[in-house]
Design a protein around this motif. Structure first.
Motif, short mmCIF file in Angstrom:
data_model
loop_
_atom_site.label_atom_id
_atom_site.label_comp_id
_atom_site.label_asym_id
_atom_site.label_seq_id
_atom_site.Cartn_x
_atom_site.Cartn_y
_atom_site.Cartn_z
N SER A 171 -33.37 -21.25 -24.65
CA SER A 171 -33.86 -21.05 -26.04
C SER A 171 -33.16 -19.69 -26.54
O SER A 171 -32.52 -18.88 -25.69
CB SER A 171 -35.31 -20.72 -25.80
OG SER A 171 -35.51 -19.51 -24.98
N THR B 130 -38.53 -19.27 -32.56
CA THR B 130 -37.73 -19.76 -31.20
C THR B 130 -37.02 -21.15 -31.55
O THR B 130 -37.46 -22.04 -32.08
CB THR B 130 -38.42 -19.62 -29.92
OG1 THR B 130 -38.79 -18.45 -29.77
CG2 THR B 130 -37.80 -20.25 -28.71
N ALA C 280 -35.69 -24.18 -28.90
CA ALA C 280 -35.35 -24.38 -27.71
C ALA C 280 -34.46 -25.50 -27.78
O ALA C 280 -34.45 -26.59 -28.45
CB ALA C 280 -36.72 -24.97 -27.19
#
Length: 281
Positions: A37, A278, A280
């Motif tokens: 990530s 974020t 991922a």
């Protein structure tokens, strides 16, 4: 095989009465997973204390986990030399073993090594408080989880981020509280915390944390810390979070004087709202 048998076999195959030729066997599932990530946070807060002097951080995380329960990982983030003398980057190596004892009960045992390439307390601008000492810190930890709750505790195996009586002593090491400071070897400093993460709806998670960091052989430096937040999962591996961080705000961390220029000040452990995004992989 005579002609009549061949014709009969061909007819049966056309009607689907004979088994088809074996398809290629599917590839066996890998015993490894390697999640990765990349995160952008508006402030990198670690146990109630800003590691970036209140500024943003770009963070990368990658972990290799085996089906047996063993895992190893790497984490990197920019940090500020105002708070961590001579440091620009934090790079962590960690590894351990995690397993499920029951459907809802798990155990995780491991260690992490926090590294700050090129950083040293000798980079501090304060004469008499800049004896050479690295910030790199090794820490062992154990965690137990039940459903959406996790209790975790850890203990440093060397000095706590290089803090010593040479660089962080009583009567001079912390201008916010001259009575606060290190009184001996900080090896064995420890923390304990309770974390919660609960899915309240599809794509929505609420989380909370309460913990305490004990700096061994010190006075006025122990800190309690708290965090609550909500995370929204988005398509294509994206997620976004909104968090509120608070602490017991020891006076030692208020108006903390920069270890880079000796002039700037910041409330390292002040209450703060921060956000994260974020991706991922």
């Amino acid at each position: 095989m005579n002609t009549r048998i061949r014709i009969l076999a061909a007819a049966c195959a056309a009607l689907g009465l004979l088994p088809a030729a074996h398809a290629a066997d599917p590839a066996p599932a890998s015993d490894w997973t390697v999640p990765m990530s990349v995160t952008l946070v508006s402030d990198y807060i670690f146990r109630g204390q800003s590691q970036t002097w209140g500024g943003p951080a770009l963070q990368v995380s990658i972990e290799a986990a085996h089906s047996s329960g063993f895992y190893a990982g790497f984490f990197a983030s920019n940090v500020s030399d105002h708070w961590l003398p001579g440091a620009a980057v934090e790079t962590d190596l960690y590894g351990g073993y995690r397993t499920k004892v029951a459907d809802t009960f798990g155990v995780d045992v491991g260690a992490v090594y926090y590294m700050y390439p090129g950083a040293n307390w000798s980079d501090s601008p304060f004469t008499g408080f800049n004896a050479r000492n690295r910030l790199d810190t090794a820490e062992a930890y154990v965690a137990v989880s039940w459903e959406w709750l996790t209790f975790k505790t850890g203990r440093t195996l060397n000095e706590y981020f290089g803090w010593s009586t040479n660089n962080s002593p009583v009567n001079g090491g912390f201008f916010g509280d001259l009575n606060a400071g290190v009184t001996g070897n900080t090896r064995g400093s420890h923390y304990f915390e309770l974390n919660a993460a609960y899915d309240v709806a599809e794509g929505w998670n609420v989380s909370g944390q309460i913990g305490r960091q004990i700096v061994r052989h010190s006075t006025g430096l122990d800190i309690s810390y708290y965090k609550v937040g909500v995370t929204r999962t988005l398509p294509d591996g994206w997620s976004a979070g909104l968090f509120y961080s608070a602490s017991s705000e020891p006076n030692a961390y208020k108006d903390f004087v920069s270890l880079d220029n000796g002039r700037s000040t910041s409330d390292i452990a002040k209450d703060k709202v921060f956000v994260s995004v974020t991706k991922a992989f």
